[in-house]
Design a protein around this motif. Structure first.
Motif, PDB file in Angstrom:
ATOM      1  N   CYS A 239       0.904  -1.264   0.134  1.00 41.63           N
ATOM      2  CA  CYS A 239      -0.086   0.143   0.044  1.00 41.63           C
ATOM      3  C   CYS A 239       1.000   1.133  -0.022  1.00 41.63           C
ATOM      4  O   CYS A 239       1.906   1.410   0.818  1.00 41.63           O
ATOM      5  CB  CYS A 239      -0.803   0.042   1.297  1.00 41.63           C
ATOM      6  SG  CYS A 239      -1.731   1.237   1.432  1.00 41.63           S
ATOM      7  N   GLU A 240       0.655   2.057  -1.034  1.00 41.37           N
ATOM      8  CA  GLU A 240       1.519   3.499  -1.202  1.00 41.37           C
ATOM      9  C   GLU A 240       0.540   4.443  -0.841  1.00 41.37           C
ATOM     10  O   GLU A 240      -0.252   4.778  -1.622  1.00 41.37           O
ATOM     11  CB  GLU A 240       2.059   3.418  -2.565  1.00 41.37           C
ATOM     12  CG  GLU A 240       3.008   4.553  -2.568  1.00 41.37           C
ATOM     13  CD  GLU A 240       3.790   4.785  -4.012  1.00 41.37           C
ATOM     14  OE1 GLU A 240       3.956   5.910  -4.353  1.00 41.37           O
ATOM     15  OE2 GLU A 240       3.579   3.670  -4.549  1.00 41.37           O
ATOM     16  N   CYS A 241       1.049   5.499   0.184  1.00 39.11           N
ATOM     17  CA  CYS A 241      -0.209   6.413   0.556  1.00 39.11           C
ATOM     18  C   CYS A 241       0.457   7.552  -0.257  1.00 39.11           C
ATOM     19  O   CYS A 241       1.692   7.852  -0.398  1.00 39.11           O
ATOM     20  CB  CYS A 241       0.141   6.880   1.869  1.00 39.11           C
ATOM     21  SG  CYS A 241      -0.336   5.630   2.995  1.00 39.11           S
ATOM     22  N   LEU A 242      -0.593   8.267  -1.041  1.00 41.71           N
ATOM     23  CA  LEU A 242      -0.390   9.554  -1.522  1.00 41.71           C
ATOM     24  C   LEU A 242      -0.674  10.804  -0.858  1.00 41.71           C
ATOM     25  O   LEU A 242      -1.231  10.471   0.273  1.00 41.71           O
ATOM     26  CB  LEU A 242      -0.976   9.502  -3.103  1.00 41.71           C
ATOM     27  CG  LEU A 242      -0.699   8.229  -3.843  1.00 41.71           C
ATOM     28  CD1 LEU A 242      -1.533   8.172  -5.258  1.00 41.71           C
ATOM     29  CD2 LEU A 242       0.792   8.220  -4.254  1.00 41.71           C
ATOM     30  N   GLU A 243      -0.556  12.024  -1.423  1.00 43.78           N
ATOM     31  CA  GLU A 243      -0.955  13.037  -0.822  1.00 43.78           C
ATOM     32  C   GLU A 243      -2.401  13.070  -0.513  1.00 43.78           C
ATOM     33  O   GLU A 243      -3.353  12.809  -1.286  1.00 43.78           O
ATOM     34  CB  GLU A 243      -0.534  14.348  -1.523  1.00 43.78           C
ATOM     35  CG  GLU A 243      -1.053  15.695  -0.855  1.00 43.78           C
ATOM     36  CD  GLU A 243      -0.520  16.856  -1.791  1.00 43.78           C
ATOM     37  OE1 GLU A 243      -0.826  18.181  -1.367  1.00 43.78           O
ATOM     38  OE2 GLU A 243       0.079  16.674  -3.100  1.00 43.78           O
ATOM     39  N   ASN A 244      -2.849  13.369   0.706  1.00 45.36           N
ATOM     40  CA  ASN A 244      -4.303  13.455   1.121  1.00 45.36           C
ATOM     41  C   ASN A 244      -4.822  14.900   0.581  1.00 45.36           C
ATOM     42  O   ASN A 244      -4.606  16.093   0.724  1.00 45.36           O
ATOM     43  CB  ASN A 244      -4.452  13.654   2.797  1.00 45.36           C
ATOM     44  CG  ASN A 244      -5.800  13.750   3.028  1.00 45.36           C
ATOM     45  OD1 ASN A 244      -6.625  13.376   2.429  1.00 45.36           O
ATOM     46  ND2 ASN A 244      -5.957  13.871   4.441  1.00 45.36           N
ATOM     47  N   PRO A 245      -5.902  14.559  -0.550  1.00 40.37           N
ATOM     48  CA  PRO A 245      -6.546  15.593  -1.284  1.00 40.37           C
ATOM     49  C   PRO A 245      -7.414  16.524  -0.255  1.00 40.37           C
ATOM     50  O   PRO A 245      -7.665  17.618  -0.592  1.00 40.37           O
ATOM     51  CB  PRO A 245      -7.144  15.022  -2.336  1.00 40.37           C
ATOM     52  CG  PRO A 245      -7.492  13.749  -1.920  1.00 40.37           C
ATOM     53  CD  PRO A 245      -6.305  13.393  -1.037  1.00 40.37           C
ATOM     54  N   CYS A 246      -7.729  15.896   1.046  1.00 40.31           N
ATOM     55  CA  CYS A 246      -8.615  16.641   1.686  1.00 40.31           C
ATOM     56  C   CYS A 246      -7.910  17.140   3.136  1.00 40.31           C
ATOM     57  O   CYS A 246      -8.693  17.579   4.169  1.00 40.31           O
ATOM     58  CB  CYS A 246      -9.783  15.457   2.305  1.00 40.31           C
ATOM     59  SG  CYS A 246     -10.849  14.752   1.208  1.00 40.31           S
ATOM     60  N   GLU A 247      -6.613  17.323   2.842  1.00 36.84           N
ATOM     61  CA  GLU A 247      -6.016  17.863   4.063  1.00 36.84           C
ATOM     62  C   GLU A 247      -6.303  19.451   4.118  1.00 36.84           C
ATOM     63  O   GLU A 247      -6.455  20.309   3.103  1.00 36.84           O
ATOM     64  CB  GLU A 247      -4.362  17.843   3.507  1.00 36.84           C
ATOM     65  CG  GLU A 247      -3.475  18.284   4.549  1.00 36.84           C
ATOM     66  CD  GLU A 247      -3.311  17.535   5.882  1.00 36.84           C
ATOM     67  OE1 GLU A 247      -3.171  17.918   7.018  1.00 36.84           O
ATOM     68  OE2 GLU A 247      -3.427  16.199   5.642  1.00 36.84           O
TER      69      GLU A 247
END
Length: 290
Positions: A239-247
């Protein structure tokens, strides 16, 4: 000096091959060893091989002596030990037909030469020990020198491959039913040898839903095979986490949550945070006004 490699019980087989060891090459010109820090690693005589060592003795030490011992299994091969002066004049020899050979060196000269060789081309693994009074500071007395443990450095496991996996913390290892097959001559314990963890750094998650829990949002990449993410040799899920668009959003399911946070009528409620400039975020968003 040379050493012998053996095959793993698990994966591969190979013929015995001699490789240079710590003090090679010392079959023509003697290598200098410190009487205080001489290696406790096993050394090996291969067929028609010999090892030459140069020993320096600090003067004046009259009346004192060094003791040199080579420990080996005579059943594996008959080794002999010889002592020379710097001009290669023979001073003493130890050539028994039992395990181990030893020579006492009087500390009344500055330098001596040692030769270890196999009788009639014999080969065997051995340990070199030097004790007594020599150069190099503190070192063990002769009373402290004992026969080395052939299992020194072995990692025995009880539950075979599962025990190796628990010991190494991953699945990249070699399991040997007998440590002799891993090069530990005379040790019949099981042995676990850990290799590089090719899955180092992956985030193992079985399903995409668990990725979302791990990342804390829904912007991630789920790989069924970590090789696809660049982990060569690792076939686990990743699992690779990307930037959180809801930050930075203020999540509010309904307008009434905005009223509680911002005050009556003093807010803007977005059903979709993208409308407030949060690209890729489809969650409801509450924006408090001044």
């Amino acid at each position: 000096t040379t050493t012998t490699s053996s095959s793993s019980d698990v994966s591969s087989t190979s013929t015995d091959v001699c490789f240079p060891d710590l003090y090679e090459s010392n079959d023509v010109f003697p290598v200098e060893v410190d009487t205080a820090t001489v290696s406790f690693q096993p050394l090996t005589i291969c067929p028609n091989d010999r090892d030459l060592f140069k020993i320096n003795v600090c003067l004046p030490n009259f009346g004192k002596q060094l003791r040199v011992t080579i420990f080996f299994d005579h059943n594996e091969g008959d080794l002999d030990l010889h002592l020379y002066d710097p001009d290669f004049n023979l001073l003493d020899s130890s050539t028994s037909v039992t395990d181990n050979e030893a020579i006492s060196i009087p500390a009344n000269a500055e330098q001596y030469i040692l030769k270890v060789e196999g009788f009639s081309g014999a080969e065997a693994q051995y340990w070199l020990r030097i004790c007594g009074t020599g150069c190099g500071g503190d070192h063990p007395s002769c009373d402290e020198v004992t026969t080395p443990d052939p299992c020194d450095g072995v990692n025995p496991v009880r539950r075979k491959k599962r025990g190796c996996r628990n010991f190494c913390g991953h699945s990249f290892f070699s399991y040997y039913q007998s440590a002799e097959n891993a090069g530990f001559s005379g040790c019949t314990k099981s042995h676990c040898e850990c290799h590089e963890n090719l899955c180092e750094g992956i985030t193992f998650r079985r399903t995409p839903g668990r990725c979302e829990r791990h990342c804390g949002h829904n912007n991630y990449i789920f790989y069924k095979n970590a090789k696809d993410a660049g982990f060569v040799g690792c076939n686990r899920k990743h699992c690779e986490c990307l930037e959180n668009p809801c930050e930075g959003t203020m999540f509010a399911r309904k307008e009434k949550f905005c009223r509680r946070r911002c005050g009556r009528g003093n807010f803007v409620y977005y059903r979709n945070a993208e409308n407030a400039g949060f690209t890729g975020c489809t969650r409801p968003h509450c924006e408090c006004l001044s």
